[in-house]
Design an enzyme around this catalytic site. Sequence first.
Site, short mmCIF file in Angstrom:
data_model
loop_
_atom_site.label_atom_id
_atom_site.label_comp_id
_atom_site.label_asym_id
_atom_site.label_seq_id
_atom_site.Cartn_x
_atom_site.Cartn_y
_atom_site.Cartn_z
N HIS B 208 0.80 -1.24 0.00
CA HIS B 208 0.00 0.00 0.00
C HIS B 208 0.83 1.28 0.00
CE1 HIS B 208 0.02 1.58 4.25
NE2 HIS B 208 0.52 0.39 4.48
N CYS B 331 1.16 5.74 11.59
CA CYS B 331 0.81 4.59 12.40
C CYS B 331 0.75 4.92 13.88
CB CYS B 331 1.80 3.45 12.16
SG CYS B 331 2.01 3.10 10.44
#
Lengths: 121, 389
Positions: B208, B331
Amino acid sequence: MMYNEQLLGYLQKAVAKPLWSEDKAQVFSAEAGIKDSGAWLKLYCHIEGNTILDLRYRVLGSGYLIATAEWANAVLTGKSVAAAQSLNASCVIEALNLPPTRVYCAQMLVDVITKIIRQAI
Amino acid sequence: MANVFDPIYLDYMATTPVDEKVAEEMMRCLTLKGNFGNASSATHVYGWRAQNTISKARELLAYSIGATPREVVFTSGATEANNLAIQGAARFYAKKGRHLITTTLEHKAVLDVFYALEKEGFKITLVRPNSEGIVSVEAVAAAITPETILVSTLWVNNEIGTIQPIADIAALTRERGILLHVDAAQAMGKVAVDLSQIPVDLMSFSAHKVYGPKGSGALFVRNNPRARVMPLFYGGAQEQGLRAGTLATHQIVGMAAAFQRAKAEAKADLKHIKALNALLLPGLLALEGVTLNGSTDQRVPHNINVCFQGLNAEALLMSLPEIAVSAGSACHSAEEEPSHVLKAIGLSDLQARASLRFSLGRYTTIDDIQRALKAISREVQRERDLAGK
């Protein structure tokens, strides 16, 4: 982290209005936090009689702190000193839906207002 | 297509949109009309077709990284690939030694694995980078002990975009007979990845970050000399017994197509990104009190991480609804702690909290950059005024 729209609204409205001279009569100021620590708020209130005629500020910190300063401007301008005196951290936290990690913004605002009222009355 | 009112997307190191052609290829593996079979179903044509499709995708992906198909193990993403490499190698070679080396620049998908292994009794050493965000081969060499079995380092840092000297580190570990794992989640499509040329033993990839689907990754496991890892879990013989579970045909096909396109478009992409960088970076540095975090030259042009000295990055982020950027790694950007990467290169808490990461991609336009710069300039000035500066 998602930000609430009300808070973003106050943040986006925040503007650095020109400051009055600190020795101007009826203008009271106080600050909380330390600039070098990254969280600092200084409030200036023009108080005549029992009324807060105008409120200006300088602020350095997160968007939550800036929004808190602008919120104070929106809710306290034109109000009585007694109304400002009744403000506590819980009111600010609830009004702005501050997350637990940003409760200090409300505490800083209440500290500053308390100091100003002490000078004014 | 993005809505015209959507913010300008400048967070390509967090994730990328799936390329339209990649999505089309994935769609062909999902429905009744397409190649939906289970690659492990050896008794009928649906299974054979799926297996054939996966074999072709494996070849394509292997070719794009300079590996052989047998050296590719498909996973659910780079996090799983990192876990399989580090935990798997540590456990396989534990009898040889119990010392593991990594760097303080790593993504949490590596650091947290090291901390977990430390709790199991492995000894870990975290090598520090210099203030430019580069880990020197000398620093890695100094950390090696007779007990060392594995060195793990990322190739391109996800927060500051610095490029680590992988070829030099690989030469060192090969000479010392120590396994080298490289987290290349951010490297594919940004630097030339050719595993036939560098002696890395294990390398993690993500789809991704390269216009492929989320939930798809791979671990390269060198066949010669053979690197060995223990599987993380059991329940099937897929992926040479290293990764049990039904193969996700559409994800694998998407990843392979994305990697093939990244390799084919590498020159054009790089030229485009450099042109964007040449506009955005000087525009940011022209603002008062803005400094670049990390090396000025040993970095990918896709990443610009800057410190707005004396301001608060979160306040800027909140005040800039026109642009989508990140304060640190996506993240863990919701965490309150300042970035461990920025602190590792010597920034104070305050400077780390004043930093933003802009990352550029294939679909970013010059107009996007011009509009973003205008908005950033306006907000920086407003917040400096509010702070009385």
